[in-house]
Design a protein around this motif. Structure first.
Motif, PDB file in Angstrom:
ATOM      1  N   GLY A 174       0.787  -1.223   0.000  1.00 15.17           N
ATOM      2  CA  GLY A 174       0.000   0.000   0.000  1.00 15.17           C
ATOM      3  C   GLY A 174       0.821   1.276   0.000  1.00 15.17           C
ATOM      4  N   ASP A 175       2.132   1.171   0.271  1.00 14.31           N
ATOM      5  CA  ASP A 175       2.979   2.374   0.280  1.00 14.31           C
ATOM      6  C   ASP A 175       3.271   2.829  -1.153  1.00 14.31           C
ATOM      7  N   TYR A 176       3.384   4.135  -1.309  1.00 10.02           N
ATOM      8  CA  TYR A 176       3.650   4.753  -2.617  1.00 10.02           C
ATOM      9  C   TYR A 176       4.900   5.613  -2.536  1.00 10.02           C
ATOM     10  N   VAL A 177       5.678   5.630  -3.625  1.00  9.77           N
ATOM     11  CA  VAL A 177       6.825   6.524  -3.711  1.00  9.77           C
ATOM     12  C   VAL A 177       6.904   7.084  -5.127  1.00  9.77           C
ATOM     13  N   MET A 178       7.370   8.315  -5.239  1.00  9.05           N
ATOM     14  CA  MET A 178       7.668   8.941  -6.519  1.00  9.05           C
ATOM     15  C   MET A 178       9.106   9.431  -6.458  1.00  9.05           C
ATOM     16  N   PHE A 179       9.881   9.171  -7.517  1.00 10.84           N
ATOM     17  CA  PHE A 179      11.256   9.646  -7.541  1.00 10.84           C
ATOM     18  C   PHE A 179      11.723   9.815  -8.987  1.00 10.84           C
ATOM     19  N   PRO A 180      12.764  10.632  -9.211  1.00  6.39           N
ATOM     20  CA  PRO A 180      13.256  10.831 -10.577  1.00  6.39           C
ATOM     21  C   PRO A 180      13.871   9.556 -11.137  1.00  6.39           C
ATOM     22  N   GLY A 181      13.508   9.243 -12.367  1.00  2.00           N
ATOM     23  CA  GLY A 181      14.063   8.058 -13.022  1.00  2.00           C
ATOM     24  C   GLY A 181      15.233   8.403 -13.928  1.00  2.00           C
ATOM     25  N   ASP A 182      15.577   9.689 -14.036  1.00  2.00           N
ATOM     26  CA  ASP A 182      16.682  10.085 -14.906  1.00  2.00           C
ATOM     27  C   ASP A 182      17.992  10.228 -14.137  1.00  2.00           C
ATOM     28  N   VAL A 183      18.052   9.556 -12.967  1.00  2.00           N
ATOM     29  CA  VAL A 183      19.291   9.411 -12.208  1.00  2.00           C
ATOM     30  C   VAL A 183      19.423   7.925 -11.866  1.00  2.00           C
ATOM     31  N   PRO A 184      20.626   7.428 -11.575  1.00  2.00           N
ATOM     32  CA  PRO A 184      20.759   6.016 -11.186  1.00  2.00           C
ATOM     33  C   PRO A 184      19.873   5.708  -9.980  1.00  2.00           C
ATOM     34  N   HIS A 185      19.194   4.560 -10.013  1.00  2.00           N
ATOM     35  CA  HIS A 185      18.293   4.186  -8.928  1.00  2.00           C
ATOM     36  C   HIS A 185      18.308   2.680  -8.749  1.00  2.00           C
ATOM     37  N   ARG A 186      17.645   2.229  -7.694  1.00  2.00           N
ATOM     38  CA  ARG A 186      17.791   0.828  -7.298  1.00  2.00           C
ATOM     39  C   ARG A 186      16.456   0.242  -6.846  1.00  2.00           C
ATOM     40  N   TYR A 187      16.290  -1.061  -7.115  1.00  2.00           N
ATOM     41  CA  TYR A 187      15.166  -1.834  -6.599  1.00  2.00           C
ATOM     42  C   TYR A 187      15.724  -3.043  -5.851  1.00  2.00           C
ATOM     43  N   GLU A 188      15.194  -3.303  -4.665  1.00  2.00           N
ATOM     44  CA  GLU A 188      15.636  -4.460  -3.890  1.00  2.00           C
ATOM     45  C   GLU A 188      14.464  -5.031  -3.110  1.00  2.00           C
ATOM     46  N   ALA A 189      14.240  -6.332  -3.228  1.00  2.00           N
ATOM     47  CA  ALA A 189      13.196  -6.990  -2.447  1.00  2.00           C
ATOM     48  C   ALA A 189      13.728  -7.302  -1.051  1.00  2.00           C
ATOM     49  N   LEU A 190      12.939  -6.991  -0.040  1.00  2.00           N
ATOM     50  CA  LEU A 190      13.307  -7.291   1.344  1.00  2.00           C
ATOM     51  C   LEU A 190      12.597  -8.543   1.844  1.00  2.00           C
ATOM     52  N   GLU A 191      11.585  -9.012   1.102  1.00  6.69           N
ATOM     53  CA  GLU A 191      10.858 -10.228   1.450  1.00  6.69           C
ATOM     54  C   GLU A 191      10.588 -11.022   0.176  1.00  6.69           C
ATOM     55  N   PRO A 192      10.490 -12.353   0.277  1.00  5.35           N
ATOM     56  CA  PRO A 192      10.136 -13.150  -0.898  1.00  5.35           C
ATOM     57  C   PRO A 192       8.743 -12.788  -1.409  1.00  5.35           C
ATOM     58  N   GLY A 193       8.549 -12.936  -2.711  1.00  3.73           N
ATOM     59  CA  GLY A 193       7.237 -12.700  -3.302  1.00  3.73           C
ATOM     60  C   GLY A 193       6.831 -11.247  -3.370  1.00  3.73           C
ATOM     61  N   SER A 194       7.802 -10.334  -3.364  1.00  5.28           N
ATOM     62  CA  SER A 194       7.475  -8.904  -3.417  1.00  5.28           C
ATOM     63  C   SER A 194       7.105  -8.506  -4.851  1.00  5.28           C
ATOM     64  N   TRP A 195       6.061  -7.680  -4.969  1.00  9.76           N
ATOM     65  CA  TRP A 195       5.722  -7.141  -6.281  1.00  9.76           C
ATOM     66  C   TRP A 195       5.009  -5.811  -6.125  1.00  9.76           C
ATOM     67  N   ALA A 196       5.029  -5.026  -7.204  1.00  7.98           N
ATOM     68  CA  ALA A 196       4.497  -3.668  -7.144  1.00  7.98           C
ATOM     69  C   ALA A 196       4.012  -3.247  -8.510  1.00  7.98           C
ATOM     70  N   ILE A 197       3.229  -2.190  -8.511  1.00  9.40           N
ATOM     71  CA  ILE A 197       2.806  -1.523  -9.744  1.00  9.40           C
ATOM     72  C   ILE A 197       3.720  -0.313  -9.946  1.00  9.40           C
ATOM     73  N   LEU A 198       4.286  -0.201 -11.150  1.00  2.00           N
ATOM     74  CA  LEU A 198       5.194   0.890 -11.480  1.00  2.00           C
ATOM     75  C   LEU A 198       4.643   1.678 -12.659  1.00  2.00           C
ATOM     76  N   LEU A 199       4.476   2.970 -12.467  1.00  2.00           N
ATOM     77  CA  LEU A 199       4.097   3.874 -13.555  1.00  2.00           C
ATOM     78  C   LEU A 199       5.322   4.718 -13.879  1.00  2.00           C
ATOM     79  N   MET A 200       5.779   4.642 -15.134  1.00  2.00           N
ATOM     80  CA  MET A 200       6.912   5.444 -15.578  1.00  2.00           C
ATOM     81  C   MET A 200       6.388   6.594 -16.442  1.00  2.00           C
ATOM     82  N   GLU A 201       6.752   7.785 -16.057  1.00  2.73           N
ATOM     83  CA  GLU A 201       6.307   8.995 -16.741  1.00  2.73           C
ATOM     84  C   GLU A 201       7.497   9.623 -17.457  1.00  2.73           C
TER      85      GLU A 201
END
Length: 203
Positions: A174-201
């Motif tokens: 249920g948590d939401y985040v917005m951040f710039p995608g035109d800089v280096p960034h990272r995704y990391e799962a902290l628990e098994p079976g993690s998934w999310a909806i990503l909107l790229m603008e």
């Protein structure tokens, strides 16, 4: 959750799809690369140089062979100045349904990370919608996308650490985040079976 364009282990087949057939993921990518390269007006060798790829790798992709990773396609998108979705999205019918487990799967070179393109933005909107799936491990370090890119992510299950490199945040369901995608960034799962909806603008 496995839907649409996703990332699997390198060299794995893409959901058993015959990639060389017309309408297959690789034929879509091949046609898009040729179209966008010709639009920019550069040679195959020049595009390979800008994307940091071997000319032979790009030649294989434009001929509809090979096994591109998500990192390769992102690099090509940045070099061409287009969103990732422009290279992988086939022409959309008036009504489109993507069932769970369907669609082509693209490998990540560096992480157990799955991303699914559900819908690409129009020429004017330039917004792409994905499902991303992650498993604990090394995480995925993403290079900067085209200038003006913004990422919006809502966690559906598990826990995910994401954001610009060095400024990541931990998110739960249920948590939401917005951040710039035109800089280096990272995704990391902290628990098994993690998934999310990503909107790229893409502005």
């Amino acid at each position: 959750m496995n839907v649409g364009v996703a990332f699997v282990k390198p060299n794995d087949p893409i959901d058993g799809v015959n990639m060389s057939q017309p309408g297959s993921p690789l034929s879509t990518i091949a046609a898009a690369l040729r179209r966008e390269r010709e639009r920019v007006g550069i040679s195959l060798a020049e595009l390979a140089r800008r994307a940091g790829l071997a000319k032979s790798t790009l030649s294989q992709l434009e001929s509809g062979t090979g096994n591109p990773s998500v990192e390769t396609l992102w690099a090509l998108g940045v070099a061409l100045g287009v969103p990732f979705s422009r290279l992988v999205e086939p022409p959309a019918p008036p009504i489109r349904v993507i069932r769970a487990g369907e669609g082509p799967r693209l490998p990540s070179d560096h992480a157990d990370f799955f991303g699914t393109l559900l819908a690409a933005g129009s020429t004017h909107a330039r917004r792409d919608l994905y499902v991303v799936e992650l498993e604990p491990g090394t995480g995925r370090q993403a290079e900067a996308h085209i200038p003006g890119s913004i990422e919006h992510l809502v966690v559906a299950a598990g826990r995910i650490r994401t954001g610009p490199s060095g400024d990541e945040v931990d998110l739960g369901p249920g948590d939401y985040v917005m951040f710039p995608g035109d800089v280096p960034h990272r995704y990391e799962a902290l628990e098994p079976g993690s998934w999310a909806i990503l909107l790229m603008e893409h502005r």
